[in-house]
Design a protein around this motif. Sequence first.
Motif, mmCIF file in Angstrom:
data_model
loop_
_atom_site.group_PDB
_atom_site.id
_atom_site.type_symbol
_atom_site.label_atom_id
_atom_site.label_comp_id
_atom_site.label_asym_id
_atom_site.label_seq_id
_atom_site.Cartn_x
_atom_site.Cartn_y
_atom_site.Cartn_z
ATOM 1 N N SER A 64 -27.578 -38.590 22.223
ATOM 2 C CA SER A 64 -28.983 -38.955 22.080
ATOM 3 C C SER A 64 -29.411 -38.432 20.712
ATOM 4 C CB SER A 64 -29.822 -38.307 23.183
ATOM 5 O OG SER A 64 -31.196 -38.586 22.997
ATOM 6 N N VAL A 65 -29.917 -39.304 19.859
ATOM 7 C CA VAL A 65 -30.198 -38.935 18.471
ATOM 8 C C VAL A 65 -31.703 -38.944 18.229
ATOM 9 C CG1 VAL A 65 -29.702 -39.408 16.056
ATOM 10 C CG2 VAL A 65 -28.017 -40.022 17.805
ATOM 11 N N LYS A 66 -32.202 -37.849 17.707
ATOM 12 C CA LYS A 66 -33.636 -37.726 17.450
ATOM 13 C C LYS A 66 -34.018 -38.511 16.200
ATOM 14 C CE LYS A 66 -37.200 -34.161 17.758
ATOM 15 N NZ LYS A 66 -37.410 -32.692 17.867
ATOM 16 N N VAL A 67 -35.045 -39.341 16.335
ATOM 17 C CA VAL A 67 -35.541 -40.150 15.227
ATOM 18 C C VAL A 67 -36.110 -39.225 14.150
ATOM 19 C CG1 VAL A 67 -37.295 -41.847 14.591
ATOM 20 C CG2 VAL A 67 -35.994 -42.127 16.717
ATOM 21 N N PRO A 68 -35.843 -39.493 12.869
ATOM 22 C CA PRO A 68 -36.304 -38.617 11.788
ATOM 23 C C PRO A 68 -37.820 -38.449 11.767
ATOM 24 C CG PRO A 68 -34.694 -40.188 10.968
ATOM 25 C CD PRO A 68 -35.024 -40.611 12.368
ATOM 26 N N SER A 123 -41.443 -40.555 12.656
ATOM 27 C CA SER A 123 -42.313 -40.171 13.769
ATOM 28 C C SER A 123 -43.566 -39.422 13.330
ATOM 29 C CB SER A 123 -41.532 -39.298 14.752
ATOM 30 O OG SER A 123 -41.043 -38.136 14.114
ATOM 31 N N HIS A 124 -43.472 -38.685 12.235
ATOM 32 C CA HIS A 124 -44.580 -37.833 11.813
ATOM 33 C C HIS A 124 -45.215 -38.288 10.492
ATOM 34 C CE1 HIS A 124 -42.916 -35.352 14.931
ATOM 35 N NE2 HIS A 124 -43.674 -34.310 14.653
ATOM 36 N N ASP A 125 -44.397 -38.513 9.477
ATOM 37 C CA ASP A 125 -44.930 -38.749 8.134
ATOM 38 C C ASP A 125 -45.608 -40.111 7.992
ATOM 39 O OD1 ASP A 125 -43.808 -36.305 7.654
ATOM 40 O OD2 ASP A 125 -42.148 -37.038 6.442
ATOM 41 N N THR A 126 -45.050 -41.140 8.611
ATOM 42 C CA THR A 126 -45.618 -42.482 8.467
ATOM 43 C C THR A 126 -46.686 -42.786 9.501
ATOM 44 O OG1 THR A 126 -44.060 -43.593 9.947
ATOM 45 C CG2 THR A 126 -43.370 -43.302 7.644
ATOM 46 N N GLY A 127 -46.750 -41.974 10.565
ATOM 47 C CA GLY A 127 -47.678 -42.293 11.643
ATOM 48 C C GLY A 127 -47.321 -43.600 12.327
ATOM 49 N N LEU A 128 -46.042 -43.979 12.285
ATOM 50 C CA LEU A 128 -45.496 -45.199 12.897
ATOM 51 C C LEU A 128 -45.941 -46.474 12.171
ATOM 52 C CD1 LEU A 128 -45.912 -44.393 16.726
ATOM 53 C CD2 LEU A 128 -44.042 -43.766 15.188
ATOM 54 N N VAL A 129 -46.395 -46.350 10.947
ATOM 55 C CA VAL A 129 -46.869 -47.505 10.191
ATOM 56 C C VAL A 129 -45.889 -47.844 9.066
ATOM 57 C CG1 VAL A 129 -48.714 -48.400 8.717
ATOM 58 C CG2 VAL A 129 -49.277 -46.994 10.706
ATOM 59 N N GLY A 130 -45.568 -49.131 8.923
ATOM 60 C CA GLY A 130 -44.719 -49.580 7.827
ATOM 61 C C GLY A 130 -43.353 -48.943 7.822
ATOM 62 N N ALA A 131 -42.764 -48.800 9.010
ATOM 63 C CA ALA A 131 -41.529 -48.026 9.146
ATOM 64 C C ALA A 131 -40.258 -48.858 9.017
ATOM 65 C CB ALA A 131 -41.530 -47.308 10.490
ATOM 66 N N GLY A 132 -40.376 -50.166 8.803
ATOM 67 C CA GLY A 132 -39.201 -51.035 8.806
ATOM 68 C C GLY A 132 -38.044 -50.568 7.941
ATOM 69 N N LEU A 155 -32.014 -43.141 21.593
ATOM 70 C CA LEU A 155 -32.776 -42.659 20.448
ATOM 71 C C LEU A 155 -33.993 -41.932 20.998
ATOM 72 C CD1 LEU A 155 -32.724 -45.902 18.253
ATOM 73 C CD2 LEU A 155 -31.177 -43.929 18.101
ATOM 74 N N LEU A 156 -34.239 -40.734 20.503
ATOM 75 C CA LEU A 156 -35.363 -39.925 20.976
ATOM 76 C C LEU A 156 -36.464 -39.925 19.933
ATOM 77 C CD1 LEU A 156 -36.697 -37.842 22.895
ATOM 78 C CD2 LEU A 156 -35.485 -36.078 21.592
ATOM 79 N N LEU A 157 -37.631 -40.412 20.322
ATOM 80 C CA LEU A 157 -38.795 -40.465 19.447
ATOM 81 C C LEU A 157 -39.795 -39.405 19.907
ATOM 82 C CD1 LEU A 157 -40.430 -41.964 17.189
ATOM 83 C CD2 LEU A 157 -41.323 -43.441 19.030
ATOM 84 N N GLN A 158 -39.787 -38.259 19.244
ATOM 85 C CA GLN A 158 -40.740 -37.198 19.574
ATOM 86 C C GLN A 158 -41.924 -37.312 18.619
ATOM 87 O OE1 GLN A 158 -40.171 -33.023 18.425
ATOM 88 N NE2 GLN A 158 -40.300 -32.500 20.598
ATOM 89 N N LEU A 159 -43.123 -37.423 19.178
ATOM 90 C CA LEU A 159 -44.318 -37.651 18.371
ATOM 91 C C LEU A 159 -45.102 -36.359 18.178
ATOM 92 C CD1 LEU A 159 -45.411 -41.000 20.029
ATOM 93 C CD2 LEU A 159 -44.183 -40.684 17.870
ATOM 94 N N PRO A 160 -45.836 -36.248 17.074
ATOM 95 C CA PRO A 160 -46.614 -35.033 16.822
ATOM 96 C C PRO A 160 -47.783 -34.918 17.799
ATOM 97 C CG PRO A 160 -47.087 -36.701 15.158
ATOM 98 C CD PRO A 160 -45.946 -37.227 15.965
ATOM 99 N N GLU A 191 -41.238 -39.013 23.476
ATOM 100 C CA GLU A 191 -41.887 -37.785 23.936
ATOM 101 C C GLU A 191 -43.232 -37.653 23.227
ATOM 102 O OE1 GLU A 191 -41.471 -32.933 23.961
ATOM 103 O OE2 GLU A 191 -39.685 -34.115 23.534
ATOM 104 N N PRO A 192 -44.281 -38.275 23.784
ATOM 105 C CA PRO A 192 -45.623 -38.125 23.193
ATOM 106 C C PRO A 192 -46.197 -36.778 23.578
ATOM 107 C CG PRO A 192 -45.748 -39.459 25.167
ATOM 108 C CD PRO A 192 -44.303 -39.123 24.972
ATOM 109 N N ARG A 193 -47.085 -36.252 22.723
ATOM 110 C CA ARG A 193 -47.649 -34.936 23.009
ATOM 111 C C ARG A 193 -49.173 -34.900 22.888
ATOM 112 N NH1 ARG A 193 -43.887 -30.991 19.537
ATOM 113 N NH2 ARG A 193 -43.927 -32.746 18.074
ATOM 114 N N HIS A 194 -49.778 -36.075 22.734
ATOM 115 C CA HIS A 194 -51.243 -36.151 22.736
ATOM 116 C C HIS A 194 -51.681 -36.700 24.102
ATOM 117 C CE1 HIS A 194 -55.318 -37.534 21.736
ATOM 118 N NE2 HIS A 194 -55.263 -36.703 20.707
ATOM 119 N N ALA A 195 -52.749 -36.152 24.641
ATOM 120 C CA ALA A 195 -53.187 -36.505 26.005
ATOM 121 C C ALA A 195 -53.474 -37.988 26.174
ATOM 122 C CB ALA A 195 -54.421 -35.686 26.379
#
Length: 257
Positions: free
Chosen positions: A73-77, A81-90, A110-115, A143-147
């Motif tokens: 299982s590979v964690k997404v960079p 997940s953090h720097d782009t805010g999931l925008v324009g990530a292609g 693939l593991l997507l852990q969000l800020p 893995e989202p971490r905002h309510a």
Amino acid sequence: MPRQSPVPRVRVGCAGWSIPTGCAALFGEGDSLLARYATRFSVVEINSSFYRSHQRRTYERWAATVPAHFRFSVKVPRTLSHDTGLVGAGPLLDGFLDEVAGLGSTLGALLLQLPPSLAFDGRRVAAFLGALRRRTTVAVVCEPRHASWFDPRVEALLQRHGVARAAVDPARLPAAAVPGGAAAPAYWRWHGSPRMYYSDYAETALAALAAEVQRHATVNAPAWVIFDNTAQGFAVPNAARLQALLADPTDRAARQG
């Protein structure tokens, strides 16, 4: 023809493949730490990919080290997940997926852990997951971490894109403690509680986890459990104890294959 190892219904492993000195007897022989780790566990989470890229040939070498039934299982960079805010990530997705393709069939998720600061934005998340799904069919765990992410509309969106939501400990709110989103894989990340990354888990906690995992795991929706309490070496003994509590014959056969 070589014997095929059965696919484990439950995969138990750790974040990284370090082996504490006191746990050496739990593992078989191997030419590297990863090879030895894979004699006991059927999955590992690569967290270093969150902080830096790895060359494709590095992933190829890791894949060649483990048996065919093993999964990474590979964690997404964090750039995604953090720097782009999931925008324009292609373009960033293209580079990352090209690297991890070196794992071949051993790439399991693939593991997507969000800020914690990233609130749910339906349009933004749908665009990102759509871009990801156009590029890969590999299982994705979020893995989202905002309510704001723990809401029926989020569940529906994750299910529509085939993305599982990890169950975590410690959980920021009760809904975060149980798996959500797509059914496969049911995925637990236990970070150590009460002190994240450091605390050992008591027998009562591991027994409760074993019961929960057994309720979720099916042939079509396998369960994965990752222990991330590695700072003082508790992940390995906790994972080994969970294996014993689960006492799953298919998982045992796979580890011996």
